[in-house]
Design an enzyme around this catalytic site. Structure first.
Site, PDB file in Angstrom:
ATOM      1  N   LYS A  86     -22.435 -15.781  -1.092  1.00  0.00           N
ATOM      2  CA  LYS A  86     -23.097 -16.197   0.145  1.00  0.00           C
ATOM      3  C   LYS A  86     -24.466 -16.805  -0.137  1.00  0.00           C
ATOM      4  CE  LYS A  86     -24.501 -16.469   4.441  1.00  0.00           C
ATOM      5  NZ  LYS A  86     -24.138 -17.625   5.275  1.00  0.00           N
ATOM      6  N   LYS A 103     -36.215 -16.511   3.744  1.00  0.00           N
ATOM      7  CA  LYS A 103     -35.713 -15.228   3.256  1.00  0.00           C
ATOM      8  C   LYS A 103     -34.538 -15.425   2.301  1.00  0.00           C
ATOM      9  CE  LYS A 103     -32.629 -13.158   5.442  1.00  0.00           C
ATOM     10  NZ  LYS A 103     -31.130 -12.980   5.400  1.00  0.00           N
TER      11      LYS A 103
END
Length: 295
Positions: free
Chosen positions: A171, A240
């Site tokens: 991911k 992030k």
């Protein structure tokens, strides 16, 4: 199946809605309870804590913004970990660090609970249309147990093996590709626009010659039209995720200089007050540096 669902943000709400529509018995929790209203009206139960949402569930699914939110909602006081029964499974669909995924694996195993990592690729509109692509990893029996739920959420599923954190690595790698793509698109649009070429014309060329995947084409359109709000995925979350990519690269001893560049790009955008815009607003940063004014 009895399902607890934790996190009803831009992605979590449509995912939970689709599970409910598929006939699963749903108990939901969100920090802001008002967001659960549409699900309550359709028959979902609304819990006061993550532990309550997990209690009695066969499976609890979490879809939260970052490591801090997951740590708090799963392992914190009144977290899902405390309410989940032995033999039940936690499915984490959040984009989190490899380190936290490994911590969750250990915590659930020590409590006799299952843990499956199942992050998704796709924006909120894809979640709403059940067009997400799900990547998952974890113990085979647990993956097979939750497969019917994961198949409700998207158009396809890739199983990566029995180590849960493998799905987190994939991911993060995928989000790095998307961020890199947007940097390249932003520079190309800035160059053509400053050279007197209308963005819609370059977009037409891009769509005719280069676009092969909807996600690539969609971000090109957002940059060409400068439509960075409302966000599908914010710049703060992009910062992030690129930071997590760099952490994973450091842990694996893989140099990633482009990821370092992207981190600085997103950090600059957040510092300038653009953190709540879509992460494709990297296009606005590049255009500004090129001396181009917002159209």
């Amino acid at each position: 199946m009895k399902v607890g669902f934790i996190g009803l943000g831009n992605m979590g709400l449509p995912m939970a809605k689709n599970l409910l529509a598929a006939g699963h018995e749903l108990t939901v929790w969100n920090r802001t309870q008002a967001k659960a209203g549409p699900l309550r009206e359709k028959g979902a139960r609304v819990a006061n804590t993550p532990a309550e949402a997990a209690r009695g569930a066969d499976v609890v699914i979490s879809m939260l913004a970052d490591d801090h939110a997951v740590q708090d909602a799963v392992l914190g006081k009144d977290g899902a970990h405390a309410g989940l029964g032995k033999g039940a499974v936690h499915v984490s669909s959040s984009t989190i660090s490899v380190a936290l995924s490994e911590k969750l694996t250990e915590a659930h195993a020590s409590a006799g609970q299952g843990y499956v990592s199942a992050p998704v690729f796709g924006r909120p509109e894809a979640a709403d249309a059940k067009q997400l692509w799900v990547i998952t990893s974890g113990p085979r029996a647990d993956v097979e147990r939750v497969r019917p739920l994961l198949e409700v959420l998207g158009r396809g599923l890739t199983v990566l093996g029995e180590k849960p954190s493998a799905a987190n690595v994939v991911k993060l790698s995928g989000n790095f590709l998307i961020a890199s793509m947007m940097e390249a698109l932003s520079e190309a649009f800035a160059l053509t626009r400053k050279s007197g070429i209308e963005p819609k014309l370059f977009l037409e060329v891009f769509q005719s010659v280069f676009a092969r995947a909807p996600i690539f084409e969609r971000y090109a359109q957002l940059i060409a039209e400068e439509k960075y709000s409302p966000p599908g995925f914010t710049m703060k979350l992009g910062l992030k995720d690129v930071g997590l990519v760099l952490d994973a690269g450091r842990g694996a001893e893989v140099p990633m200089p482009l990821a370092s560049l992207l981190r600085d790009q997103y950090l600059g955008g957040v510092a300038q007050g653009h953190g709540d815009l879509d992460w494709s607003a990297i296009g606005a940063l590049v255009a500004e540096r090129a001396g181009l004014k917002k159209r």
